[in-house]
Scaffold this active site. Sequence first.
Site, PDB file in Angstrom:
ATOM      1  CE  LYS A 115     -10.133  -4.440   4.356  1.00 32.85           C
ATOM      2  NZ  LYS A 115      -9.652  -5.715   4.996  1.00 32.85           N
ATOM      3  CD  GLU A 140      -2.932  -1.134   2.094  1.00 31.96           C
ATOM      4  OE1 GLU A 140      -3.228  -0.202   2.972  1.00 31.96           O
ATOM      5  OE2 GLU A 140      -3.645  -2.300   2.571  1.00 31.96           O
TER       6      GLU A 140
HETATM    7  C1  2PG Z   1      -6.806  -4.690   5.659  1.00 37.18           C
HETATM    8  C2  2PG Z   1      -6.579  -4.578   4.276  1.00 37.18           C
HETATM    9  C3  2PG Z   1      -6.360  -2.871   4.002  1.00 37.18           C
HETATM   10  P1  2PG Z   1      -6.039  -6.464   2.882  1.00 37.18           P
HETATM   11  O1  2PG Z   1      -6.467  -5.572   6.321  1.00 37.18           O
HETATM   12  O2  2PG Z   1      -7.302  -3.802   6.398  1.00 37.18           O
HETATM   13  O3  2PG Z   1      -4.943  -2.505   4.666  1.00 37.18           O
HETATM   14  O4  2PG Z   1      -5.572  -5.038   3.794  1.00 37.18           O
HETATM   15  O5  2PG Z   1      -6.887  -5.895   1.714  1.00 37.18           O
HETATM   16  O6  2PG Z   1      -5.005  -7.013   2.387  1.00 37.18           O
HETATM   17  O7  2PG Z   1      -7.117  -7.327   3.525  1.00 37.18           O
HETATM   18 MG    MG Z   2      -7.184  -4.789   8.350  1.00 34.78          MG
END
Ligand code: 2PG
Ligand code: MG
Length: 445
Positions: free
Chosen positions: A355, A225
């Site tokens: 998300k 990131e």
């Molecule tokens: C998290 C995300 C974003 P990933 O764990 O919060 O930082 O990571 O998309 O790898 O799940």
């Molecule tokens: Mg996370």
Amino acid sequence: MNNEDHMSSAAPHTGQMFRIQRLSALEILDSRGRPTVQATCLLADGCDGTASIPSGASTGAAEALELRDGDPRRFRGLGCRQAVAHVNDTLDRALSGQAFPTQAALDQALRQLDGTANKARLGANAILPVSLAFARAASRRQGRPLHDYFAELRGTRSPTLPRPAINLFSGGKHAGSQSPLQDVLVVPVTARTMAEALAMIFEVYQCAAELCAKQYGMRLLRADEGGLAPPFASAGAMLDDAVAAIRAAGFKAGEDVSLAVDVAATHFHQRDGYHLGPRVLDSHQMIDQLERWVERYPVVSVEDGLAEEDWEYWPRLRARLAGRALTVGDDLLCTNPARISRAIQIGAADTLLLKVNQIGTVTEALEACQLARSAGWRVTISARSGETEDDWLADLAVGWAGDQIKIGSITQSERLSKYNRLLEIQAATGWPLVPWPGRAKLDEL
Ligand code: 2PG
Ligand code: MG
């Protein structure tokens, strides 16, 4: 929240129908160079919308299924041709010619066509890009910015922008596991606008890069990131260095700029406990460790401090952090209304990490957001570690009044497309950042 404008059912755009003329998709590459899906929704009146979706590395077990081709000779099995075909064939055939009055109606049809609890048949990576492309096409048809379309779905418009928590250092699955702690982020708590927040954090990031050059003899080794990823001696060293960078930038740590951590504990949890560096901690000891960090460092938010199935201990963690730091659930909750309900019932967290691709449609993500809000929780809207240049996340975070937004570092265009979109929204609306609650106010949670 103050100044909220409750959109009435007399909103000017209700009552419209959106007739789909064609759905199409193609395989594109994300910021890690792995395949993902971009879809386009063309409406019968000629308006269209295109959206692409991200992908995680530290994924929760309860996430909606991302369909991968599994052919080891192509992208090491990560190809998305089946998901693309499901849009071009199954979904286009079933939905073209049909009219939908709302986003919820379209998303319901998508869920029915899939027919599984976790989108395993068509793949969340076929369903979500269509759901988002429809949102964009519909907002164009209505002649309104995408954030306003998202606000109407929620029924309320909040004239604020979410406060960014910006990735400074990475370890864990985002940086080859050189340190167990996945991400240390900086929160510009005194910034009043997005522009001010970014200028503050630019300074901190530059100081952190200089510190890495001096201390670790390295500069530009960046994680997924865009965070810096030197070989930290321990998780504590990551936090020490973050505080040093804030101070070197001329800010007061804990007053001007605070810290947020994504512990991502699921990913170093094994049968015998939490493998935090050389030590193996049981759940009690892990909670003690997290509390010590919150006491010693200006940490105001702790994400996934415990593993995703350590349900019994999450309420204890929340109780120990209450009033000092937010207890944020990512892998624990997976933006899944059923898991969020369970967490609300037992008091396992006070902040939802949202998300959209963990659940797979815009409507279900909104349900998750509303559920968290109904329990008085805060909401952090988050990007994934594998992203595209698409910027819908910025509009969604504004429309759904995210308290925080987590996009990653302020390098790399897949991150900056979202920050820059937030700057555009700020310029167009004049909206300030949502106030940070501060340690004192956190007591109310
Ligand atoms: C998290 C995300 C974003 P990933 O764990 O919060 O930082 O990571 O998309 O790898 O799940
Ligand atoms: Mg996370």
